[in-house]
Design a protein around this motif. Sequence first.
Motif, short mmCIF file in Angstrom:
data_model
loop_
_atom_site.label_atom_id
_atom_site.label_comp_id
_atom_site.label_asym_id
_atom_site.label_seq_id
_atom_site.Cartn_x
_atom_site.Cartn_y
_atom_site.Cartn_z
N ILE A 61 28.25 64.38 0.83
CA ILE A 61 27.63 65.46 0.94
C ILE A 61 28.77 66.73 0.84
N LEU A 62 28.46 67.51 0.01
CA LEU A 62 29.19 68.82 -0.10
C LEU A 62 28.61 69.95 0.65
N VAL A 63 28.95 70.57 1.72
CA VAL A 63 28.10 71.43 2.55
C VAL A 63 29.02 72.84 2.58
N ARG A 68 33.50 78.47 3.69
CA ARG A 68 34.32 77.04 3.79
C ARG A 68 33.33 75.94 3.07
N GLU A 69 34.00 75.22 2.54
CA GLU A 69 33.21 73.83 1.95
C GLU A 69 33.85 72.91 2.51
N HIS A 70 32.63 71.75 2.97
CA HIS A 70 33.19 70.66 3.97
C HIS A 70 32.64 69.55 2.89
N LEU A 71 33.56 68.45 2.66
CA LEU A 71 33.10 67.28 1.94
C LEU A 71 33.09 66.20 3.04
N SER A 84 38.09 69.71 3.74
CA SER A 84 37.71 70.97 4.10
C SER A 84 38.53 71.96 3.35
N ALA A 85 37.73 72.91 2.59
CA ALA A 85 38.37 73.73 1.80
C ALA A 85 37.78 75.19 1.61
N PRO A 86 38.38 76.32 1.53
CA PRO A 86 37.65 77.53 1.11
C PRO A 86 36.68 77.20 0.00
#
Length: 112
Positions: A61-63, A68-71, A84-86
């Motif tokens: 899931i890419l949230v 920020r984006e969290h995989l 976790s990346a911008p």
Amino acid sequence: MDLDQYIRFLMALVFVVALIMVVAWVMRRVGMAGGTVRGRARQRRLSVVEALPVDAKRRLILVRRDDREHLILLSANGDLLVDSAPAGGFDTALAGTADTPAASTPAGSQPR
């Protein structure tokens, strides 16, 4: 069945349908329907960008949260934050690395 029973049945049906509609309206006014917090529906901070099933028991899931984006890997054994990346994805990360100078290799050494 005579006409009196039909009318009684129809009135009971109308009463039950009206009662269901009143309860739904009250729940919406109180904020119990739809899963959104009242007054913040316009300013959503959390969204699911993409979901990809890995196999029968796991899913990626890419949230996106704020900037920020969290995989996240969801499985029956537990959840795991993979990265976790911008926000902005691959293009933003590639543009950020293009601005930094590449590390030069010393003369006579072979890059691996």
